[in-house]
Design a protein around this motif. Structure first.
Motif, PDB file in Angstrom:
ATOM      1  N   GLY A 193      69.585 -98.679 -37.635  1.00 31.83           N
ATOM      2  CA  GLY A 193      68.328 -98.458 -36.938  1.00 31.83           C
ATOM      3  C   GLY A 193      68.300 -97.094 -36.271  1.00 31.83           C
ATOM      4  N   ILE A 194      67.513 -96.985 -35.221  1.00 34.14           N
ATOM      5  CA  ILE A 194      67.261 -95.706 -34.561  1.00 34.14           C
ATOM      6  C   ILE A 194      68.436 -95.327 -33.655  1.00 34.14           C
ATOM      7  N   ALA A 195      68.876 -94.073 -33.756  1.00 37.68           N
ATOM      8  CA  ALA A 195      69.883 -93.529 -32.839  1.00 37.68           C
ATOM      9  C   ALA A 195      69.345 -92.202 -32.331  1.00 37.68           C
ATOM     10  N   VAL A 196      68.730 -92.238 -31.165  1.00 34.48           N
ATOM     11  CA  VAL A 196      68.101 -91.035 -30.634  1.00 34.48           C
ATOM     12  C   VAL A 196      68.530 -90.833 -29.188  1.00 34.48           C
ATOM     13  N   GLY A 197      68.368 -89.589 -28.719  1.00 30.25           N
ATOM     14  CA  GLY A 197      68.696 -89.282 -27.338  1.00 30.25           C
ATOM     15  C   GLY A 197      70.126 -89.634 -27.007  1.00 30.25           C
ATOM     16  N   GLY A 198      70.301 -90.313 -25.875  1.00 29.39           N
ATOM     17  CA  GLY A 198      71.627 -90.714 -25.451  1.00 29.39           C
ATOM     18  C   GLY A 198      72.310 -91.667 -26.406  1.00 29.39           C
ATOM     19  N   GLY A 199      71.520 -92.381 -27.233  1.00 31.61           N
ATOM     20  CA  GLY A 199      72.120 -93.239 -28.248  1.00 31.61           C
ATOM     21  C   GLY A 199      72.843 -92.422 -29.303  1.00 31.61           C
ATOM     22  N   LEU A 200      72.218 -91.330 -29.756  1.00 31.62           N
ATOM     23  CA  LEU A 200      72.886 -90.434 -30.691  1.00 31.62           C
ATOM     24  C   LEU A 200      74.083 -89.776 -30.020  1.00 31.62           C
ATOM     25  N   GLU A 201      73.942 -89.411 -28.751  1.00 31.87           N
ATOM     26  CA  GLU A 201      75.053 -88.783 -28.034  1.00 31.87           C
ATOM     27  C   GLU A 201      76.249 -89.735 -27.910  1.00 31.87           C
ATOM     28  N   LEU A 202      75.971 -91.024 -27.748  1.00 30.02           N
ATOM     29  CA  LEU A 202      77.042 -92.018 -27.741  1.00 30.02           C
ATOM     30  C   LEU A 202      77.778 -92.010 -29.072  1.00 30.02           C
ATOM     31  N   ALA A 203      77.022 -92.003 -30.170  1.00 28.35           N
ATOM     32  CA  ALA A 203      77.641 -91.983 -31.498  1.00 28.35           C
ATOM     33  C   ALA A 203      78.407 -90.685 -31.726  1.00 28.35           C
ATOM     34  N   LEU A 204      77.880 -89.567 -31.240  1.00 28.94           N
ATOM     35  CA  LEU A 204      78.540 -88.275 -31.417  1.00 28.94           C
ATOM     36  C   LEU A 204      79.888 -88.219 -30.724  1.00 28.94           C
ATOM     37  N   ALA A 205      80.078 -89.041 -29.693  1.00 27.46           N
ATOM     38  CA  ALA A 205      81.347 -89.061 -28.970  1.00 27.46           C
ATOM     39  C   ALA A 205      82.430 -89.827 -29.714  1.00 27.46           C
ATOM     40  N   CYS A 206      82.077 -90.466 -30.845  1.00 23.90           N
ATOM     41  CA  CYS A 206      83.039 -91.220 -31.645  1.00 23.90           C
ATOM     42  C   CYS A 206      83.589 -90.356 -32.776  1.00 23.90           C
ATOM     43  N   ASP A 207      84.716 -90.783 -33.339  1.00 19.09           N
ATOM     44  CA  ASP A 207      85.353 -90.030 -34.413  1.00 19.09           C
ATOM     45  C   ASP A 207      84.681 -90.260 -35.757  1.00 19.09           C
ATOM     46  N   PHE A 208      84.206 -91.478 -35.992  1.00 17.14           N
ATOM     47  CA  PHE A 208      83.537 -91.840 -37.248  1.00 17.14           C
ATOM     48  C   PHE A 208      82.176 -92.418 -36.911  1.00 17.14           C
ATOM     49  N   ARG A 209      81.186 -92.092 -37.748  1.00 16.53           N
ATOM     50  CA  ARG A 209      79.849 -92.656 -37.600  1.00 16.53           C
ATOM     51  C   ARG A 209      79.475 -93.248 -38.959  1.00 16.53           C
ATOM     52  N   ILE A 210      79.466 -94.573 -39.046  1.00 11.48           N
ATOM     53  CA  ILE A 210      79.137 -95.283 -40.272  1.00 11.48           C
ATOM     54  C   ILE A 210      77.715 -95.815 -40.113  1.00 11.48           C
ATOM     55  N   ALA A 211      76.809 -95.358 -40.970  1.00  7.68           N
ATOM     56  CA  ALA A 211      75.393 -95.653 -40.772  1.00  7.68           C
ATOM     57  C   ALA A 211      74.825 -96.485 -41.913  1.00  7.68           C
ATOM     58  N   SER A 212      73.798 -97.248 -41.590  1.00  3.47           N
ATOM     59  CA  SER A 212      73.019 -97.915 -42.630  1.00  3.47           C
ATOM     60  C   SER A 212      72.004 -96.921 -43.176  1.00  3.47           C
ATOM     61  N   ASP A 213      71.510 -97.186 -44.389  1.00  2.00           N
ATOM     62  CA  ASP A 213      70.494 -96.311 -44.973  1.00  2.00           C
ATOM     63  C   ASP A 213      69.204 -96.319 -44.168  1.00  2.00           C
ATOM     64  N   ASP A 214      69.039 -97.319 -43.308  1.00  2.00           N
ATOM     65  CA  ASP A 214      67.830 -97.416 -42.483  1.00  2.00           C
ATOM     66  C   ASP A 214      67.947 -96.637 -41.175  1.00  2.00           C
ATOM     67  N   ALA A 215      69.102 -96.060 -40.902  1.00  2.00           N
ATOM     68  CA  ALA A 215      69.312 -95.358 -39.633  1.00  2.00           C
ATOM     69  C   ALA A 215      68.470 -94.079 -39.578  1.00  2.00           C
ATOM     70  N   ARG A 216      68.056 -93.739 -38.371  1.00  2.00           N
ATOM     71  CA  ARG A 216      67.313 -92.509 -38.125  1.00  2.00           C
ATOM     72  C   ARG A 216      67.898 -91.846 -36.887  1.00  2.00           C
TER      73      ARG A 216
END
Length: 271
Positions: free
Chosen positions: A112-135
């Protein structure tokens, strides 16, 4: 906004018998918007994980509409300028830095959606595994503010200045395929295959020697900041060469078998 609106989100953690810690951001009714209280809960969990036998840390969020839409705008808009500086931004930076500096490898599972601080949370991780529906996006300029939890630095390090400008200055939202092409995410998968992909990367991580893996993570972080690899790798090699796992790894290689590393294990529990 009522007090119940702010406090209806929680952050929890469970560690399974293999040493996989799953951290759950749970506020699906608000698209997993992150409150100041939830940042504090995440900080407490990270402090416990730092000294735990957990081998891998997986960050998940509840529901399938959004990974996280970021900071709770209704809450942080009530902060005075000085409190924004002293508390909201400073605490978010501190906690996300602690996440990025965990010894254990970290995996963000993005559906799903990863924006703002949500994207920043993911950026702080070593791996980001996303679904094709992610934005993905960092739209803060559109409400008169900036990415405040390390997004400008981590995003630029991953995708470069030009692409970072597209997300931050032009406020563009990109899909999972583009995010993968840019290097923002490790991989993207159909939603039905997302858990399988996460299990595969988790198994790969669990197959390595813990001390060597965690030391390598520190070396990679230092290298990204321009540290001298020749000096640090010499020291780290000497350090890991004294560990039982190194002797087991070499012996297994010579004997053409799978190494049996001395990983710490834990009973299923809450961290």
């Amino acid at each position: 906004m009522t007090e119940s609106d702010v406090r209806d989100g929680t952050v929890s953690c469970e560690v399974d018998g293999r040493g996989v810690a799953t951290v759950l951001i749970d506020r699906p009714s608000k698209l997993n918007a992150i409150t100041f209280e939830m940042v504090g809960e995440l900080a407490a969990i990270l402090a416990r994980l730092r000294d735990s036998p957990a081998r891998v840390v997986v960050i998940r969020t509840a529901g399938n509409r959004a990974f996280s839409v970021g900071a709770d705008i209704g809450q942080f808009s009530t902060y005075a300028a000085e409190d924004m500086w002293r508390h909201w931004i400073a605490e978010g930076h501190r906690v996300f830095r602690e996440l990025s500096e965990l010894h254990q490898p970290t995996v963000a599972v993005i559906d799903g959606i990863a924006v703002g601080g949500g994207l920043e949370l993911a950026l702080a991780c070593d791996f980001r595994i996303a679904s094709d529906d992610a934005r993905f996006g960092l739209p803060e300029n559109g409400i008169g503010t900036i990415p405040g939890w390390g997004g400008t630095a981590r995003l630029t390090a991953l995708v470069g200045y030009a692409h970072a400008c597209e997300l931050v200055l032009a406020r563009r939202r990109i899909d999972a395929r583009t995010a993968h092409e840019w290097g923002l995410v490790t991989s993207s998968h159909p939603t039905v295959s997302l858990d399988t992909a996460v299990a595969e990367i988790t198994d790969d991580l669990l197959g390595g020697a813990a001390l060597a893996q965690q030391t390598s993570k520190q070396l990679l972080r230092l290298a990204a900041n321009g540290a001298d690899a020749a000096v640090l790798e010499a020291l780290a090699s000497g350090f890991t060469a004294n560990a039982p796992d190194f002797r087991e790894g070499v012996t297994a290689f010579l004997e053409k078998r799978t190494p049996q590393f001395s990983h710490p294990t834990s009973s299923p529990s809450e961290a």
